[in-house]
Design an enzyme around this catalytic site. Structure first.
Site, PDB file in Angstrom:
ATOM      1  N   LYS A   1      39.205  45.221  47.806  1.00 30.34           N
ATOM      2  CA  LYS A   1      38.887  43.813  48.058  1.00 30.34           C
ATOM      3  C   LYS A   1      39.472  43.364  49.405  1.00 30.34           C
ATOM      4  O   LYS A   1      40.282  44.088  50.005  1.00 30.34           O
ATOM      5  CB  LYS A   1      39.443  42.985  46.892  1.00 30.34           C
ATOM      6  CG  LYS A   1      38.786  43.312  45.549  1.00 30.34           C
ATOM      7  CD  LYS A   1      39.386  42.463  44.433  1.00 30.34           C
ATOM      8  CE  LYS A   1      38.681  42.703  43.109  1.00 30.34           C
ATOM      9  NZ  LYS A   1      39.183  41.797  42.052  1.00 30.34           N
TER      10      LYS A   1
ATOM     11  N   TYR B   1      29.328  39.513  40.477  1.00 31.13           N
ATOM     12  CA  TYR B   1      30.165  38.925  39.424  1.00 31.13           C
ATOM     13  C   TYR B   1      29.360  38.000  38.495  1.00 31.13           C
ATOM     14  O   TYR B   1      29.949  37.099  37.888  1.00 31.13           O
ATOM     15  CB  TYR B   1      31.335  38.158  40.049  1.00 31.13           C
ATOM     16  CG  TYR B   1      32.485  39.052  40.506  1.00 31.13           C
ATOM     17  CD1 TYR B   1      33.124  39.922  39.624  1.00 31.13           C
ATOM     18  CD2 TYR B   1      32.951  39.008  41.819  1.00 31.13           C
ATOM     19  CE1 TYR B   1      34.182  40.738  40.040  1.00 31.13           C
ATOM     20  CE2 TYR B   1      34.018  39.806  42.235  1.00 31.13           C
ATOM     21  CZ  TYR B   1      34.626  40.672  41.337  1.00 31.13           C
ATOM     22  OH  TYR B   1      35.679  41.460  41.740  1.00 31.13           O
TER      23      TYR B   1
ATOM     24  N   PHE C   1      37.690  30.153  37.328  1.00 26.31           N
ATOM     25  CA  PHE C   1      38.132  30.799  38.574  1.00 26.31           C
ATOM     26  C   PHE C   1      36.978  31.344  39.417  1.00 26.31           C
ATOM     27  O   PHE C   1      37.202  31.867  40.506  1.00 26.31           O
ATOM     28  CB  PHE C   1      39.149  31.912  38.266  1.00 26.31           C
ATOM     29  CG  PHE C   1      38.629  33.019  37.378  1.00 26.31           C
ATOM     30  CD1 PHE C   1      37.859  34.053  37.893  1.00 26.31           C
ATOM     31  CD2 PHE C   1      38.912  33.026  36.011  1.00 26.31           C
ATOM     32  CE1 PHE C   1      37.376  35.080  37.089  1.00 26.31           C
ATOM     33  CE2 PHE C   1      38.434  34.052  35.188  1.00 26.31           C
ATOM     34  CZ  PHE C   1      37.663  35.075  35.726  1.00 26.31           C
TER      35      PHE C   1
ATOM     36  N   ARG D   1      39.453  52.879  35.735  1.00 30.52           N
ATOM     37  CA  ARG D   1      40.102  51.651  35.237  1.00 30.52           C
ATOM     38  C   ARG D   1      41.585  51.895  34.970  1.00 30.52           C
ATOM     39  O   ARG D   1      42.428  51.044  35.248  1.00 30.52           O
ATOM     40  CB  ARG D   1      39.424  51.161  33.950  1.00 30.52           C
ATOM     41  CG  ARG D   1      38.001  50.694  34.131  1.00 30.52           C
ATOM     42  CD  ARG D   1      37.902  49.365  34.829  1.00 30.52           C
ATOM     43  NE  ARG D   1      38.415  48.256  34.056  1.00 30.52           N
ATOM     44  CZ  ARG D   1      38.264  46.977  34.376  1.00 30.52           C
ATOM     45  NH1 ARG D   1      37.584  46.640  35.467  1.00 30.52           N
ATOM     46  NH2 ARG D   1      38.771  46.023  33.641  1.00 30.52           N
TER      47      ARG D   1
ATOM     48  N   ARG E   1      47.137  48.618  40.952  1.00 35.08           N
ATOM     49  CA  ARG E   1      47.567  47.218  40.908  1.00 35.08           C
ATOM     50  C   ARG E   1      49.048  47.103  40.565  1.00 35.08           C
ATOM     51  O   ARG E   1      49.754  46.227  41.073  1.00 35.08           O
ATOM     52  CB  ARG E   1      46.702  46.437  39.913  1.00 35.08           C
ATOM     53  CG  ARG E   1      45.273  46.184  40.431  1.00 35.08           C
ATOM     54  CD  ARG E   1      44.394  45.668  39.314  1.00 35.08           C
ATOM     55  NE  ARG E   1      43.054  45.311  39.768  1.00 35.08           N
ATOM     56  CZ  ARG E   1      42.033  45.091  38.942  1.00 35.08           C
ATOM     57  NH1 ARG E   1      42.207  45.218  37.628  1.00 35.08           N
ATOM     58  NH2 ARG E   1      40.852  44.758  39.407  1.00 35.08           N
TER      59      ARG E   1
ATOM     60  N   ASN F   1      44.159  40.853  43.524  1.00 31.60           N
ATOM     61  CA  ASN F   1      44.500  42.125  42.867  1.00 31.60           C
ATOM     62  C   ASN F   1      43.900  43.361  43.538  1.00 31.60           C
ATOM     63  O   ASN F   1      43.743  44.408  42.922  1.00 31.60           O
ATOM     64  CB  ASN F   1      44.203  42.054  41.364  1.00 31.60           C
ATOM     65  CG  ASN F   1      42.747  41.822  41.058  1.00 31.60           C
ATOM     66  OD1 ASN F   1      41.931  41.719  41.973  1.00 31.60           O
ATOM     67  ND2 ASN F   1      42.392  41.766  39.787  1.00 31.60           N
TER      68      ASN F   1
ATOM     69  N   HIS G   1      38.604  46.638  42.859  1.00 32.07           N
ATOM     70  CA  HIS G   1      37.673  46.480  41.743  1.00 32.07           C
ATOM     71  C   HIS G   1      37.288  47.864  41.242  1.00 32.07           C
ATOM     72  O   HIS G   1      37.185  48.805  42.028  1.00 32.07           O
ATOM     73  CB  HIS G   1      36.411  45.747  42.220  1.00 32.07           C
ATOM     74  CG  HIS G   1      35.273  45.866  41.255  1.00 32.07           C
ATOM     75  ND1 HIS G   1      35.125  45.035  40.169  1.00 32.07           N
ATOM     76  CD2 HIS G   1      34.238  46.760  41.193  1.00 32.07           C
ATOM     77  CE1 HIS G   1      34.053  45.408  39.481  1.00 32.07           C
ATOM     78  NE2 HIS G   1      33.495  46.434  40.082  1.00 32.07           N
TER      79      HIS G   1
ATOM     80  N   GLU H   1      26.158  48.191  39.597  1.00 29.19           N
ATOM     81  CA  GLU H   1      26.934  47.905  40.817  1.00 29.19           C
ATOM     82  C   GLU H   1      26.599  48.896  41.938  1.00 29.19           C
ATOM     83  O   GLU H   1      26.513  48.510  43.104  1.00 29.19           O
ATOM     84  CB  GLU H   1      28.434  47.935  40.490  1.00 29.19           C
ATOM     85  CG  GLU H   1      28.832  46.754  39.609  1.00 29.19           C
ATOM     86  CD  GLU H   1      30.238  46.849  39.027  1.00 29.19           C
ATOM     87  OE1 GLU H   1      30.974  47.816  39.337  1.00 29.19           O
ATOM     88  OE2 GLU H   1      30.615  45.938  38.261  1.00 29.19           O
TER      89      GLU H   1
HETATM   90  P1  ADP Z   1      38.530  43.218  36.414  1.00 28.46           P
HETATM   91  O1  ADP Z   1      38.417  43.072  37.925  1.00 28.46           O
HETATM   92  O2  ADP Z   1      39.864  43.815  36.029  1.00 28.46           O
HETATM   93  O3  ADP Z   1      37.359  43.923  35.798  1.00 28.46           O
HETATM   94  P2  ADP Z   1      37.406  40.675  35.460  1.00 28.46           P
HETATM   95  O4  ADP Z   1      36.050  41.299  35.548  1.00 28.46           O
HETATM   96  O5  ADP Z   1      37.794  39.980  34.202  1.00 28.46           O
HETATM   97  O6  ADP Z   1      38.569  41.744  35.776  1.00 28.46           O
HETATM   98  O7  ADP Z   1      37.577  39.617  36.627  1.00 28.46           O
HETATM   99  C1  ADP Z   1      37.077  39.891  37.919  1.00 28.46           C
HETATM  100  C2  ADP Z   1      38.077  39.452  38.955  1.00 28.46           C
HETATM  101  O8  ADP Z   1      38.211  38.022  38.865  1.00 28.46           O
HETATM  102  C3  ADP Z   1      39.494  39.971  38.759  1.00 28.46           C
HETATM  103  O9  ADP Z   1      39.683  41.281  39.271  1.00 28.46           O
HETATM  104  C4  ADP Z   1      40.287  38.950  39.535  1.00 28.46           C
HETATM  105  O10 ADP Z   1      40.199  39.173  40.951  1.00 28.46           O
HETATM  106  C5  ADP Z   1      39.530  37.666  39.219  1.00 28.46           C
HETATM  107  N1  ADP Z   1      40.143  36.963  38.085  1.00 28.46           N
HETATM  108  C6  ADP Z   1      40.069  37.282  36.772  1.00 28.46           C
HETATM  109  N2  ADP Z   1      40.763  36.422  36.012  1.00 28.46           N
HETATM  110  C7  ADP Z   1      41.287  35.514  36.875  1.00 28.46           C
HETATM  111  C8  ADP Z   1      42.107  34.363  36.727  1.00 28.46           C
HETATM  112  N3  ADP Z   1      42.520  33.978  35.529  1.00 28.46           N
HETATM  113  N4  ADP Z   1      42.449  33.679  37.845  1.00 28.46           N
HETATM  114  C9  ADP Z   1      42.030  34.069  39.057  1.00 28.46           C
HETATM  115  N5  ADP Z   1      41.247  35.145  39.277  1.00 28.46           N
HETATM  116  C10 ADP Z   1      40.889  35.863  38.209  1.00 28.46           C
END
Ligand code: ADP
Length: 151
Positions: free
Chosen positions: A12, A52, A60, A88, A105, A115, A118, A129
């Site tokens: 990212k 997304y 968020f 993952r 992470r 974070n 992805h 994707e």
């Molecule tokens: P992942 O990336 O671990 O698959 P998700 O698909 O749930 O997680 O969320 C996508 C991305 O959205 C996360 O990697 C993170 O950057 C952001 N995100 C998720 N939850 C939050 C939150 N509570 N506040 C801010 N950003 C968030």
């Protein structure tokens, strides 16, 4: 689970700015995965909203799109045994504070909204994707190491 399973991994904008691209690539290379696509791209908000789409409606979401469009990302496709699930595990949990030390992470970041990388969460989302980020397709080549990594 197969040796040709593919996952979409993306560094990212914060990971790119912090100079973590090489370290993240190295982890997948060293684990034994095969790199079959790679690009540095400044994504549009529309493209990121597509990526997304499942999170549309979350509080968020607007901040996530702004963060993801704030600079270039490095998109890549890694292939190998159980690439999605293992990818993952290598990433850690969504919240870096819940990510084990030794995961990407868990080693390199602190905030859920920053974070650094992805990884696809299922084989189906990986396929979607990969098509979204690499409509031109991936690169087919033979890896000389394959017989040393897989039975
Ligand atoms: P992942 O990336 O671990 O698959 P998700 O698909 O749930 O997680 O969320 C996508 C991305 O959205 C996360 O990697 C993170 O950057 C952001 N995100 C998720 N939850 C939050 C939150 N509570 N506040 C801010 N950003 C968030």
């Amino acid at each position: 689970m197969s040796v040709t399973e593919r996952t979409y991994i993306m560094v990212k904008p914060d990971g790119v700015q912090r100079g973590l691209v090489g370290k993240i690539i190295a982890r997948f290379e060293e684990r034994g995965y095969k790199l079959i696509a790679l690009k540095l791209v400044q994504a549009t908000e529309e493209h990121l909203e597509n990526h997304y789409a499942d999170l549309k409606g979350k509080a968020f979401f607007p901040g996530l799109i702004k963060y993801m469009a704030s600079g270039p990302v490095v998109g890549m496709v890694w292939q190998g045994l159980d690439a999605v699930k293992t990818g993952r595990v290598m990433l850690g949990a969504t919240n870096p504070l819940a990510s084990p030390i030794g995961s990407i992470r868990g080693d390199y970041c602190l905030a859920v909204g920053r974070n650094i990388c992805h990884g696809s969460d299922s084989v189906e989302s990986a396929e979607k994707e990969i098509k979204l980020w690499f409509p031109e397709g991936v690169v087919q080549y033979t890896s000389a190491l394959e017989s040393w990594i897989f039975e």
